[in-house]
Design a protein around this motif. Structure first.
Motif, PDB file in Angstrom:
ATOM      1  N   ALA A  81     -56.158 -64.732  79.356  1.00 56.15           N
ATOM      2  CA  ALA A  81     -55.224 -63.950  80.172  1.00 56.15           C
ATOM      3  C   ALA A  81     -53.947 -63.602  79.407  1.00 56.15           C
ATOM      4  CB  ALA A  81     -54.878 -64.716  81.435  1.00 56.15           C
ATOM      5  N   LEU A  82     -53.494 -64.497  78.544  1.00 57.08           N
ATOM      6  CA  LEU A  82     -52.228 -64.268  77.853  1.00 57.08           C
ATOM      7  C   LEU A  82     -52.327 -63.317  76.659  1.00 57.08           C
ATOM      8  CD1 LEU A  82     -50.520 -67.778  77.847  1.00 57.08           C
ATOM      9  CD2 LEU A  82     -49.914 -65.760  79.180  1.00 57.08           C
ATOM     10  N   LEU A  83     -53.428 -63.356  75.936  1.00 52.21           N
ATOM     11  CA  LEU A  83     -53.498 -62.564  74.706  1.00 52.21           C
ATOM     12  C   LEU A  83     -53.416 -61.050  74.922  1.00 52.21           C
ATOM     13  CD1 LEU A  83     -55.805 -64.664  72.382  1.00 52.21           C
ATOM     14  CD2 LEU A  83     -53.317 -64.516  72.454  1.00 52.21           C
ATOM     15  N   PRO A  84     -53.988 -60.485  75.979  1.00 48.69           N
ATOM     16  CA  PRO A  84     -53.743 -59.046  76.205  1.00 48.69           C
ATOM     17  C   PRO A  84     -52.270 -58.734  76.491  1.00 48.69           C
ATOM     18  CG  PRO A  84     -55.701 -59.743  77.385  1.00 48.69           C
ATOM     19  CD  PRO A  84     -55.036 -60.993  76.873  1.00 48.69           C
ATOM     20  N   VAL A  85     -51.582 -59.657  77.162  1.00 49.00           N
ATOM     21  CA  VAL A  85     -50.150 -59.479  77.423  1.00 49.00           C
ATOM     22  C   VAL A  85     -49.374 -59.522  76.103  1.00 49.00           C
ATOM     23  CG1 VAL A  85     -48.129 -60.481  78.564  1.00 49.00           C
ATOM     24  CG2 VAL A  85     -50.329 -60.425  79.745  1.00 49.00           C
ATOM     25  N   VAL A  86     -49.757 -60.448  75.240  1.00 49.39           N
ATOM     26  CA  VAL A  86     -49.118 -60.553  73.926  1.00 49.39           C
ATOM     27  C   VAL A  86     -49.340 -59.265  73.132  1.00 49.39           C
ATOM     28  CG1 VAL A  86     -49.205 -61.786  71.718  1.00 49.39           C
ATOM     29  CG2 VAL A  86     -49.198 -63.064  73.862  1.00 49.39           C
ATOM     30  N   ALA A  87     -50.500 -58.660  73.267  1.00 50.86           N
ATOM     31  CA  ALA A  87     -50.783 -57.403  72.559  1.00 50.86           C
ATOM     32  C   ALA A  87     -49.783 -56.320  72.968  1.00 50.86           C
ATOM     33  CB  ALA A  87     -52.208 -56.944  72.848  1.00 50.86           C
ATOM     34  N   VAL A  88     -49.481 -56.246  74.240  1.00 51.65           N
ATOM     35  CA  VAL A  88     -48.512 -55.253  74.723  1.00 51.65           C
ATOM     36  C   VAL A  88     -47.134 -55.535  74.127  1.00 51.65           C
ATOM     37  CG1 VAL A  88     -47.325 -54.366  76.770  1.00 51.65           C
ATOM     38  CG2 VAL A  88     -49.789 -54.800  76.842  1.00 51.65           C
ATOM     39  N   LEU A  89     -46.735 -56.796  74.098  1.00 46.28           N
ATOM     40  CA  LEU A  89     -45.422 -57.156  73.564  1.00 46.28           C
ATOM     41  C   LEU A  89     -45.327 -56.869  72.065  1.00 46.28           C
ATOM     42  CD1 LEU A  89     -44.848 -60.513  75.462  1.00 46.28           C
ATOM     43  CD2 LEU A  89     -43.826 -58.279  75.949  1.00 46.28           C
ATOM     44  N   ILE A  90     -46.367 -57.193  71.318  1.00 46.66           N
ATOM     45  CA  ILE A  90     -46.345 -56.926  69.879  1.00 46.66           C
ATOM     46  C   ILE A  90     -46.349 -55.417  69.622  1.00 46.66           C
ATOM     47  CG2 ILE A  90     -47.631 -57.173  67.713  1.00 46.66           C
ATOM     48  CD1 ILE A  90     -48.566 -59.876  68.705  1.00 46.66           C
ATOM     49  N   TYR A  91     -47.085 -54.677  70.418  1.00 42.97           N
ATOM     50  CA  TYR A  91     -47.089 -53.219  70.268  1.00 42.97           C
ATOM     51  C   TYR A  91     -45.683 -52.665  70.499  1.00 42.97           C
ATOM     52  CZ  TYR A  91     -48.302 -48.337  70.611  1.00 42.97           C
ATOM     53  OH  TYR A  91     -48.347 -46.988  70.392  1.00 42.97           O
ATOM     54  N   TRP A  92     -45.034 -53.149  71.543  1.00 40.88           N
ATOM     55  CA  TRP A  92     -43.671 -52.707  71.862  1.00 40.88           C
ATOM     56  C   TRP A  92     -42.731 -53.026  70.699  1.00 40.88           C
ATOM     57  CZ3 TRP A  92     -39.274 -55.788  72.840  1.00 40.88           C
ATOM     58  CH2 TRP A  92     -38.162 -55.085  73.281  1.00 40.88           C
ATOM     59  N   MET A  93     -42.853 -54.215  70.119  1.00 39.70           N
ATOM     60  CA  MET A  93     -42.016 -54.581  68.973  1.00 39.70           C
ATOM     61  C   MET A  93     -42.310 -53.699  67.762  1.00 39.70           C
ATOM     62  SD  MET A  93     -41.604 -58.699  68.881  1.00 39.70           S
ATOM     63  CE  MET A  93     -43.142 -59.221  69.605  1.00 39.70           C
ATOM     64  N   THR A  94     -43.577 -53.349  67.562  1.00 38.70           N
ATOM     65  CA  THR A  94     -43.943 -52.503  66.431  1.00 38.70           C
ATOM     66  C   THR A  94     -43.371 -51.098  66.599  1.00 38.70           C
ATOM     67  OG1 THR A  94     -45.954 -53.795  66.147  1.00 38.70           O
ATOM     68  CG2 THR A  94     -45.880 -51.666  65.038  1.00 38.70           C
ATOM     69  N   VAL A  95     -43.402 -50.591  67.803  1.00 36.29           N
ATOM     70  CA  VAL A  95     -42.786 -49.280  68.069  1.00 36.29           C
ATOM     71  C   VAL A  95     -41.285 -49.357  67.795  1.00 36.29           C
ATOM     72  CG1 VAL A  95     -42.208 -47.627  69.902  1.00 36.29           C
ATOM     73  CG2 VAL A  95     -44.540 -48.507  69.696  1.00 36.29           C
ATOM     74  N   SER A  96     -40.655 -50.420  68.239  1.00 35.97           N
ATOM     75  CA  SER A  96     -39.225 -50.603  67.995  1.00 35.97           C
ATOM     76  C   SER A  96     -38.935 -50.694  66.492  1.00 35.97           C
ATOM     77  CB  SER A  96     -38.743 -51.860  68.719  1.00 35.97           C
ATOM     78  OG  SER A  96     -37.363 -52.023  68.571  1.00 35.97           O
ATOM     79  N   ALA A  97     -39.780 -51.405  65.773  1.00 35.02           N
ATOM     80  CA  ALA A  97     -39.612 -51.515  64.319  1.00 35.02           C
ATOM     81  C   ALA A  97     -39.778 -50.146  63.656  1.00 35.02           C
ATOM     82  CB  ALA A  97     -40.614 -52.509  63.746  1.00 35.02           C
ATOM     83  N   VAL A 129     -56.256 -52.002  68.843  1.00 33.54           N
ATOM     84  CA  VAL A 129     -57.603 -52.584  68.718  1.00 33.54           C
ATOM     85  C   VAL A 129     -57.571 -54.048  69.131  1.00 33.54           C
ATOM     86  CG1 VAL A 129     -59.413 -53.220  67.070  1.00 33.54           C
ATOM     87  CG2 VAL A 129     -58.388 -50.947  66.976  1.00 33.54           C
ATOM     88  N   TYR A 130     -56.552 -54.769  68.686  1.00 36.31           N
ATOM     89  CA  TYR A 130     -56.398 -56.173  69.089  1.00 36.31           C
ATOM     90  C   TYR A 130     -56.290 -56.281  70.614  1.00 36.31           C
ATOM     91  CZ  TYR A 130     -53.637 -60.259  70.383  1.00 36.31           C
ATOM     92  OH  TYR A 130     -53.154 -61.368  71.024  1.00 36.31           O
ATOM     93  N   GLY A 131     -55.521 -55.407  71.229  1.00 37.87           N
ATOM     94  CA  GLY A 131     -55.389 -55.430  72.686  1.00 37.87           C
ATOM     95  C   GLY A 131     -56.717 -55.161  73.376  1.00 37.87           C
ATOM     96  N   ALA A 132     -57.470 -54.199  72.867  1.00 43.04           N
ATOM     97  CA  ALA A 132     -58.789 -53.893  73.450  1.00 43.04           C
ATOM     98  C   ALA A 132     -59.743 -55.077  73.280  1.00 43.04           C
ATOM     99  CB  ALA A 132     -59.375 -52.642  72.801  1.00 43.04           C
ATOM    100  N   LEU A 133     -59.751 -55.681  72.096  1.00 43.81           N
ATOM    101  CA  LEU A 133     -60.620 -56.840  71.873  1.00 43.81           C
ATOM    102  C   LEU A 133     -60.210 -58.019  72.755  1.00 43.81           C
ATOM    103  CD1 LEU A 133     -60.965 -56.696  67.982  1.00 43.81           C
ATOM    104  CD2 LEU A 133     -62.748 -56.182  69.676  1.00 43.81           C
ATOM    105  N   SER A 134     -58.915 -58.198  72.946  1.00 46.84           N
ATOM    106  CA  SER A 134     -58.437 -59.275  73.819  1.00 46.84           C
ATOM    107  C   SER A 134     -58.853 -59.034  75.263  1.00 46.84           C
ATOM    108  CB  SER A 134     -56.916 -59.401  73.731  1.00 46.84           C
ATOM    109  OG  SER A 134     -56.536 -59.794  72.445  1.00 46.84           O
TER     110      SER A 134
END
Length: 146
Positions: A63-79, A32-37
């Motif tokens: 421009a950066l916040l959607p990229v950050v959303a992808v990175l945080i999602y990837w970290m959450t999957v890893s967690a 949702v954060y990624g979509a809102l960004s």
């Protein structure tokens, strides 16, 4: 021998319904954060193309916040797969990001009110992740080290 028992216990805790549910909710919140960004980026594009003033700060952040959303999602999957390091990073970012983003937007003259409000709305799912990562289910899955 003690570490093997701890690893087995940690793996068992990651597979409980509460833990899986908490990670599922966290991943959905980050989506949702990624979509809102992405919507915020589109809003900046639309405002700019309609001839209104959009400063460099707004462009860079949008421009950066959607990229950050992808990175945080990837970290959450890893967690969710057991990475303590990824869990600790997501947990820290979920607290730091809203404070930093909203705090900077409150500085007079940095950005227009509509953009600041949009950024606050974007941070709501991340604030939810901050609470989720501090829930009893995830604290049990990643107990503090001694």
């Amino acid at each position: 021998m003690e570490s093997n028992t701890h690893a087995t216990t940690g793996a068992a805790l990651l597979s409980t319904p509460r833990t899986r549910g908490a990670f599922g909710t966290a991943k959905n919140s980050i989506k949702v954060y990624g979509a809102l960004s992405a919507i915020a980026l589109l809003a900046v594009i639309v405002v700019s193309s309609s001839g209104h003033m959009v400063n460099t700060f707004m462009w860079v952040r949008a421009a950066l916040l959607p990229v950050v959303a992808v990175l945080i999602y990837w970290m959450t999957v890893s967690a969710s797969r057991g990475s303590r390091r990824a869990f600790e990073r997501v947990r820290a970012l979920a607290v730091i990001m809203p404070i930093a983003i909203i705090g900077v937007d409150l500085i007079p003259g940095i950005c227009p009110l509509w953009y600041a409000v949009m950024q606050v709305v974007c941070m709501l799912p991340i604030i939810r992740v901050a609470f989720i990562t501090r829930s009893s289910a995830l604290r049990a899955a990643f107990p503090k080290r001694r």
